[in-house]
Every structure is written in C-alpha cells, then in structure tokens.
Design a protein around this motif. Structure first.
Motif, PDB file in Angstrom:
ATOM      1  N   LEU A 764      -3.775  13.035  -3.977  1.00  0.00           N
ATOM      2  CA  LEU A 764      -3.828  13.772  -5.242  1.00  0.00           C
ATOM      3  C   LEU A 764      -2.685  14.768  -5.282  1.00  0.00           C
ATOM      4  O   LEU A 764      -2.034  15.036  -4.279  1.00  0.00           O
ATOM      5  N   HIS A 765      -2.472  15.312  -6.459  1.00  0.00           N
ATOM      6  CA  HIS A 765      -1.464  16.355  -6.624  1.00  0.00           C
ATOM      7  C   HIS A 765      -2.012  17.408  -7.573  1.00  0.00           C
ATOM      8  O   HIS A 765      -2.500  17.090  -8.659  1.00  0.00           O
ATOM      9  N   VAL A 766      -1.952  18.672  -7.155  1.00  0.00           N
ATOM     10  CA  VAL A 766      -2.362  19.776  -8.025  1.00  0.00           C
ATOM     11  C   VAL A 766      -1.148  20.196  -8.842  1.00  0.00           C
ATOM     12  O   VAL A 766      -0.162  20.692  -8.296  1.00  0.00           O
ATOM     13  N   ASP A 767      -1.228  19.961 -10.148  1.00  0.00           N
ATOM     14  CA  ASP A 767      -0.083  20.230 -11.011  1.00  0.00           C
ATOM     15  C   ASP A 767       0.054  21.708 -11.355  1.00  0.00           C
ATOM     16  O   ASP A 767       1.125  22.137 -11.803  1.00  0.00           O
ATOM     17  N   THR A 768      -0.999  22.480 -11.173  1.00  0.00           N
ATOM     18  CA  THR A 768      -0.986  23.891 -11.557  1.00  0.00           C
ATOM     19  C   THR A 768      -0.496  24.732 -10.393  1.00  0.00           C
ATOM     20  O   THR A 768      -1.093  24.733  -9.316  1.00  0.00           O
ATOM     21  N   ARG A 769       0.579  25.431 -10.617  1.00  0.00           N
ATOM     22  CA  ARG A 769       1.152  26.264  -9.561  1.00  0.00           C
ATOM     23  C   ARG A 769       0.203  27.402  -9.195  1.00  0.00           C
ATOM     24  O   ARG A 769      -0.396  28.027 -10.063  1.00  0.00           O
ATOM     25  N   GLY A 770       0.088  27.650  -7.905  1.00  0.00           N
ATOM     26  CA  GLY A 770      -0.741  28.754  -7.433  1.00  0.00           C
ATOM     27  C   GLY A 770      -2.128  28.345  -7.004  1.00  0.00           C
ATOM     28  O   GLY A 770      -2.936  29.192  -6.635  1.00  0.00           O
ATOM     29  N   ILE A 771      -2.438  27.044  -7.051  1.00  0.00           N
ATOM     30  CA  ILE A 771      -3.742  26.549  -6.606  1.00  0.00           C
ATOM     31  C   ILE A 771      -3.597  25.978  -5.202  1.00  0.00           C
ATOM     32  O   ILE A 771      -2.730  25.144  -4.950  1.00  0.00           O
ATOM     33  N   GLU A 772      -4.438  26.413  -4.305  1.00  0.00           N
ATOM     34  CA  GLU A 772      -4.401  25.953  -2.915  1.00  0.00           C
ATOM     35  C   GLU A 772      -5.577  25.024  -2.642  1.00  0.00           C
ATOM     36  O   GLU A 772      -6.718  25.343  -2.990  1.00  0.00           O
ATOM     37  N   VAL A 773      -5.310  23.863  -2.041  1.00  0.00           N
ATOM     38  CA  VAL A 773      -6.383  22.989  -1.561  1.00  0.00           C
ATOM     39  C   VAL A 773      -6.739  23.470  -0.153  1.00  0.00           C
ATOM     40  O   VAL A 773      -5.991  23.267   0.794  1.00  0.00           O
ATOM     41  N   THR A 774      -7.871  24.138  -0.038  1.00  0.00           N
ATOM     42  CA  THR A 774      -8.220  24.755   1.247  1.00  0.00           C
ATOM     43  C   THR A 774      -8.909  23.793   2.200  1.00  0.00           C
ATOM     44  O   THR A 774      -8.892  24.004   3.401  1.00  0.00           O
ATOM     45  N   SER A 775      -9.543  22.746   1.667  1.00  0.00           N
ATOM     46  CA  SER A 775     -10.180  21.772   2.554  1.00  0.00           C
ATOM     47  C   SER A 775     -10.391  20.465   1.821  1.00  0.00           C
ATOM     48  O   SER A 775     -10.544  20.431   0.593  1.00  0.00           O
ATOM     49  N   THR A 776     -10.377  19.384   2.595  1.00  0.00           N
ATOM     50  CA  THR A 776     -10.712  18.052   2.111  1.00  0.00           C
ATOM     51  C   THR A 776     -11.506  17.372   3.210  1.00  0.00           C
ATOM     52  O   THR A 776     -11.044  17.307   4.355  1.00  0.00           O
TER      53      THR A 776
END
Length: 848
Positions: A764-776
C-alpha cells in the motif's frame, strides 16, 4: 430552661455544628502493585482472600503483572482458584478490581506508542486467561506510568475512567496538580476521559521525596480538600505485593480521617460522577514530570537496547505481514508473540528506576540485555525468512540486492549491504531494476552504500555487478591552520582541530546560506562539570586529530579523536549529498571513574533531601549545539503525540521542581516566527537541555549518587548516536516526525544470487503526507494496519492499495468494529479515504 433542654441543646451544638465537616465521608483506594518480575510472594493470593474475609468493608484495586498468574497457577493453584471464585462471586462491582493490566507496567512516556498498545492488549488477554470475566474500566497505577496519549488508547480499549496520581511512589516523578473531584482529561487528538486528578490542593509531603498528600487520608489533607472545594476526597496507596498488613489505613497508618470508606476506583467514580461538575484539562506530556537518573550509563544502555529492539520487532512484523499477504506463507504469530513478550518485559518500569537491583548477572539491566537479545534474534530470523521467501527464483550469476521499505510512504534513502566474499570494492557497481547505475559508495568497512528508491511497505531490487564506476568525491580542503573545510549541496562547514574538532562554522545553503553556528562557539562540543576537580571541562579546550575517513558521491565522514580529562573519545560526523541531516556517533573510552555532575554526594546522601545532584542536567556531561536564532519555540514528540513546550527552560535541581525534560525520539527548536529551526534526533530516551542562557544540549553522562543513594558508575565505554536536521519552516511542514521515523526504520537489505519473481512490489501507499504506518500485522487471517497522523495538515488520509482489499473496517483497539471503509477503483487505482485527526491513531482491518 429545664436541665433536659439545656443538655439536649448542648448535644446538638457539640455534635451538629462544630462537627458538620467531620460527618462527611472520605474515600480511599487501597490495593496491591507488583508481580513476579518485581515483587510477588507466592502466599499473596491466599493472603488477599483471607484479609478480604477478615475485613468485610475492605476493597482492593489490583495492579499485578498479568504473567504473575501463570506462576501462581503453577505453584499455588488452590489459592488462585479461591481468588478467582472471590472475584467471580463479587463481580466487577464487587471488592476486587483490575486497574492496570499492562503486561509489564511500563512508565509509558519513554517507549513507543505501539509498544504501549501491546502492553495493554497482551496484558488484558493474559489476565483473562485466568479471570475470564475480568473487566477493565479504570486505569490506575502506583508508579508514574502516564503519558499524554492515554485517553485515546484507553477509551479504544474499552476503559471509562483514569486516575492520574501515584501518591506513595513518587520517587520516579509525579503529575501536575490540577482540579478537584474529577476532571476530563483531554488528549491532543480530541479524545477525553473522566479522571481523578492529583488535586490542585494536593501538595508534596514535607520531609519526603516520594509522596503526595493523599497517601494516607490524614485529617489535614481531607480538611484541605473540603476547604478547597473537593466534595468527595479520595486517597490512594497501592501496597507492594508482599506487604503483610492488610487494609492500609488500619494497619499501616492507624491515625487517619474518619469516616473513610474503602472503594474500588470504578465504584468511586461511578458514584460521584453524577454529583460533581468536571472541568476540562488539556494535558500535555509536560504534565508528566519524571525524575530518573538521566545520563547514567546503565540507563543510557538499556534505553538504547530497548529502542533497537522496538524498531526491529516492528520492522519484522511488517515484513512478515507483507510476506503472508503476497506469498501466502504462514504468519509467524507465535515467534512474534514471544518477541513482543521479552521486549515488553525489558520495558518494565523497574528497569529504568532500579536498574542495578538484583543478584549479579540477574539485575534489571542484565535482564534487559538478555530480553532484548532474545527479541532481536527472533526479529532477525523472521526478516531473513521473509527475504528467503521473496528470493526463490533460479540462481543466477549477478548478485541481487533486495531492499525493503517498512514505512507507509515511498522514499529515496541510503541502503547499506555487506559486499559478498571475494568481491573487489574497487570494481563494485549498483544497477537499478532498469539496468541504470545508481550512486554508490564503499565504506571503510567494505560495505556498499547506495541511493535506493523503494515503494512503501514493499521492496525493489538492484543488481550488484563488478564494473568500475566513477568515484567522485565531495569538496574538501585543509587550510594552513589545520581547519578542514567541506562543501556539500546543503552546507559549507569548517571543523577546527584546535577547538577540539568542533564545527566552528556551519552555513546552511538550503536555508538561504544562514550561518547556524554562534560566533566563537562550536557545534558538537562535549562539556561537563567534573566535581572531583571542581571545574567544567570541555573537549574544545584540547586539540583534536581530525581526519576524513569516508568521502564519495553520497557522503563525507569526518573522524574526530580527542580526549576529555584523560579519557579518549572518538566522534564521527557525517554530511550527506541527498539530505540535510547530519549524523553523529560518539564513543568515550573512560579511564577510571571520574565524578561528573553538580557535586559529589558520596559523603552524605539522604533520601529525604529534595536537592540531589542527579536532577541537575546543567552540570552533567552534555553535547552542546549553540545554534543561532532558534530555541524560543520548542516542540518534542511523545508516544502518539507532539507537544509544544510551555517551559521557559528545562533545568531543575530538586525533587519538588521536576520539569519534563525528556527527549523520546526528537526535539525541534525553532525561532519565534517559525521561519527556521533545528531538529535533534536521539537513539535513546534521555534528557535534553534548553535554556535562554544555555545552548541546546543532549545529556551524555552523569556519575555519582542516584536514587536511594546508589552509586551510578561507569562500566566500559559510552557510545551513542544522534543527528541534527536544520530546516526552514516549522517542524510539521518540514516532516520532522516522518524523517525521524525513517531514521529509526532504515532500509532492510538482502544480497542473494536469487531474484524475486517481481522486481518491485508494494502492499500500500499512504498518499497523505505526515501519516505514519506504525504497525502491520496479521490477526485471525486478516491484516491489521495502524496509522498515526503525526503532522498531516488535513484529517483526510488517502491510501492507495496495490491490490484492493475485499473489505476494510476501522476497528477499536479492543477489536470492536467502528465503520466500514470503502475502496474505490478508478483506472486501476484502488483508493480508500480515512478520517483521522491530528495525533489520532486508526486501526484498519483488511481482508484480501
């Protein structure tokens, strides 16, 4: 007037008028704190049931490490059965309440937000193995185990209330005094929960360095509460498991306010909530005031070990989830559970406050090393297994380097891989998946470093060939006076050996050629007070040997060799081609046991004395960064939070004046207008220094007496890493939190003569700057993805999926479904939009 009327009137005057306030009831929350890793004797279960039977009005709040019940079941099953039956019969509104199910009772402010969540989820699950009906409605603790994001986490787990005080164990700190009966603790993400505060009238006990006034329900304390507008005053003490007195007030205090009624916390708050008006309290991390022995080498080492393991376990978990989704391989749930278990044990609060306690080889510090090593071994194995699943194609002649990015956004950054045996560093070239050469550099350690662009939560491949690439270098020269000047795309810097190898000039080209170094001063200066010699000593006072040890197209690294009071130290400084971040590594090879701090307390140390040397950061050895034009505005991160500091400075020297001076991952100092700033990254939780009269500083070393008079000594060298990131604009517009996350989660690399079936792939890709994926992670066959809005300017987050999930549901931390998230597919682009406030977390359950 008859005699009987006189007597009746006198009785009314005696008992009704002067004693009106005495008729009001006060309350007290008793209970037990501890566990098998701290203190829990095997007779405790029997003792609690016996005393509850003996004292029918007594109630207890339990803060027991959940793993304790495993041991009790194995060694005292009969009395565990009695305790289980007592809890079941009285129910959650009876005489026993579980108030802190966190797996190892962490302090909370000094670890990652993701670690904190796991303490609760694993701890609640473990408690319910032995107490299936356990309800977790009020969070309370005996130690200062608080952090500013707790309302968000606790409410998502199903808690209703919190207690923000620790009256009888304030050795490691306490909270700000605020409010009366109840407050509404508001977190920065907008969440809130009804909370019992440390009352505004609840002072610190005179003659004590470990208590606030609610520890014993004294007449004076209760009277002060009534006088200040507290209608239902409540005291608190969670006794250490192993104390034999039973009810605290009757058996330990004896002289206390009457009438006092024992309560469980949820009963108490349920009772008074309809009767009082709560006020809102916007809590920041600076309302948590921890006073640990910052700079002590033992504390520094365990904090570094914990940070390394936090990062490794998270990265291993993300990569394992990716492996399961893309290749259908079994998810290593049991190994990851074990890795989290030993990591959580290493985060126990006692590791930080009594690291030396225990037998030689079995101290808390020893256990941290042992526990984190076990977690690291598991994480490393999982990462290598995931790489092996990726690279299962037929063997081929060229070496393939697979680079994995665990962040939720694509990035271009440096990747490092060890050269295969027999490969000549001089004829080593890196090609991307399209066969194009990428900039690379061979280090002095015969590793190849190259610039890699890798998709988010995914990988890409490179080829390692034996060709002779052009090896251009960054510009550098040595002047006649020995000063070394270097030039990079971001800086023009001067390093002066005569001033200890400090950076005496740093012109930031990307900031309008601003001169960042204050005139006559040098960045990266080591300075501290050596009390045996009664003087400040600085590395800038002695001449250093400065050499360029790495220079190529990607970075230039300088090595500074110097000494401090007879102890040699080496500091490396690395400037980069593609980023304005400046990395530092420091190793001090201590000779002997120099005394470092405000003064020696070897001759006299009293636990009751409020002033202690270890509180005073001003005199500890620190690295100083005298930077021009910044420092008026300070931001710092905390677990799932960022705080704008309200402090004029971070300095204090006494237990009763503790300030929150903790750097978790980063601190950013800015000018008043937000035009420019400098971020400081640290590889471990410690303290920082900021004051109008002193430069920004990072605590390096303290030696001498600490808590309980323990002598905090030096055991071998001190080593640490940190970084500076000068920038224009504010911390959030420049993505400081995201860049710190990348610093903590570097690329994972794997060299093999096997090629993945796809040259590049992403989950996946988070398009919104400043969002952190902290866990998967994988749970019950579904993918759980947790995201944190650290610095996005909007509350709308967009995710682009490589492969569209069959369903997406936003879920609470307790697993409850919150809302269905649609996925829209247009022109082969699969996107979902999630609403998440600044500093908020969201957990998405995805089915592929």
């Amino acid at each position: 007037m008859t005699q009987s009327v006189i007597i009746t009137t006198a009785i009314r005057v005696l008992f009704l008028l002067p004693a009106a306030s005495q008729a009001q009831t006060a309350y007290f929350a008793d209970g037990y704190h501890g566990g098998i890793y701290g203190h829990y004797p095997m007779w405790q279960a029997k003792f609690m049931v016996d005393k509850l039977t003996e004292y029918p009005d007594w109630k207890i709040n339990l803060e027991i490490e959940p793993e304790t019940w495993d041991r009790v079941k194995a060694e005292d099953a009969d009395n565990l059965t009695r305790l289980q039956a007592y809890y079941t019969q009285t129910g959650r509104f009876g005489r026993i309440e579980f108030v802190n199910p966190a797996y190892a009772q962490p302090y909370a402010y000094n670890i990652s937000g993701e670690s904190l969540i796991r303490h609760f989820t694993y701890g609640m699950a473990k408690t319910r193995v032995h107490f299936p009906d356990a309800a977790f409605l009020t969070y309370a603790c005996e130690e200062p185990c608080f952090t500013s994001c707790l309302p968000q986490i606790l409410t998502s787990l199903g808690f209703k209330y919190a207690v923000m005080r620790n009256p009888d164990t304030c050795w490691g700190g306490y909270t700000t005094a605020f409010g009366n009966d109840l407050v509404r603790w508001k977190a920065s993400d907008g969440s809130s929960m009804l909370t019992v505060p440390r009352y505004a009238c609840e002072g610190l006990v005179q003659g004590s360095t470990w208590q606030t006034e609610s520890w014993n329900n004294s007449d004076a304390f209760i009277k002060a509460c009534f006088d200040s507008g507290v209608h239902y005053p409540v005291g608190m003490c969670f006794q250490d498991a192993g104390w034999r007195g039973g009810p605290w007030l009757e058996n330990a205090i004896r002289t206390f306010y009457r009438p006092t009624q024992y309560v469980t916390w949820t009963q108490y708050i349920d009772m008074i909530a309809p009767k009082v008006t709560s006020v809102d309290w916007d809590v920041t991390i600076e309302d948590i005031k921890p006073g640990l022995v910052w700079g002590a080498q033992v504390l520094q080492r365990l904090a570094q070990e914990i940070r390394v393991t936090e990062n490794k376990v998270i990265m291993a978990e993300k990569m394992a989830a990716f492996d399961t989704v893309t290749h259908g391989t079994p998810y290593p749930e049991a190994p990851l559970d074990q890795a989290w278990r030993t990591l959580m044990l290493s985060q126990h609060h006692d590791c930080w406050i009594v690291p030396y306690n225990g037998r030689p080889g079995q101290t808390w510090a020893d256990n941290v090393t042992r526990w984190t090593s076990q977690s690291n071994e598991i994480a490393d194995r999982i990462i290598q297994e995931a790489f092996s699943h990726l690279c299962q194609d037929t063997e081929r002649e060229p070496w393939t380097v697979t680079v994995f990015n665990t962040l939720g956004t694509s990035r271009s950054d440096l990747a490092t891989v060890a050269l295969p045996d027999g490969m000549d560093p001089e004829t080593c070239q890196i090609l991307d998946k399209d066969g194009q050469a990428v900039p690379s550099q061979i280090t002095a350690k015969t590793e190849v470093v190259f610039l890699a662009t890798v998709p988010s939560l995914g990988y890409t491949t490179f080829t390692l060939t034996e060709q002779t690439p052009p090896r251009r270098k960054m510009t550098s020269r040595t002047l006649d006076n020995g000063v070394i000047e270097i030039s990079t795309p971001f800086y023009a810097a001067s390093i002066d050996p005569a001033k200890g190898g400090t950076i005496t000039s740093l012109v930031a080209k990307h900031m309008g050629h601003a001169q960042l170094t204050k005139p006559g001063q040098g960045l990266n200066t080591l300075r501290g007070f050596f009390y045996d010699k009664n003087t400040f000593i600085s590395g800038s006072e002695s001449r250093a040997k400065v050499s360029i040890t790495d220079n190529g197209p990607l970075f230039i690294r300088l090595t500074i060799e110097n000494e401090l009071d007879g102890s040699p130290y080496i500091q490396t400084v690395t400037f980069y081609q593609a980023t304005p971040r400046i990395d530092f590594d420091l190793t001090i090879d201590w000779q002997g046991q120099p005394g470092i701090g405000a003064y020696s307390q070897k001759a006299q140390y009293k636990k009751e004395d409020r002033k202690k040397a270890f509180y005073n950061d001003q005199y500890k050895l620190k690295i100083e960064f005298p930077i021009q034009g910044v420092g008026q505005t300070v931001y710092k991160n905390a677990p799932f939070d960022v705080c704008q500091s309200r402090l004029t400075d971070t300095l204090y020297d006494s237990w009763d004046t503790i300030k929150h001076n903790v750097i978790l991952n980063w601190v950013d100092v800015q000018d008043k207008t937000g035009t420019q700033g400098v971020a400081l990254f640290s590889d471990h939780t410690t303290s920082y220094i900021n004051s109008p009269d002193m430069p920004l500083g990072l605590t390096v070393q303290y030696t001498g007496r600490g808590l309980w008079g323990r002598d905090y000594t030096l055991q071998g060298p001190t080593s640490m890493s940190y970084a500076l990131l000068p920038h224009t604009g504010t911390w959030d517009t420049q993505g400081i939190h995201a860049k710190a996350a990348a610093w903590n989660e570097p690329f994972l690399t794997h060299a093999s003569q096997h090629m993945p079936t796809q040259a590049s792939h992403s989950l996946l890709h988070v398009d919104t700057r400043g969002i952190e994926v902290t866990s998967t992670m994988i749970e019950n066959g579904t993918v759980l993805i947790r995201v944190f809005n650290a610095e996005a300017q909007t509350d709308q987050m967009t995710i682009t999926w490589q492969k569209p999930p069959r369903s997406i549901t936003s879920v609470a931390l307790n697993g409850q479904d919150l809302e269905t998230i649609p996925c829209h597919s247009i022109d082969e682009q699969h996107r979902s939009t999630v609403t998440i406030p600044r500093y908020g977390i969201r957990t998405l359950r995805c089915r592929f």
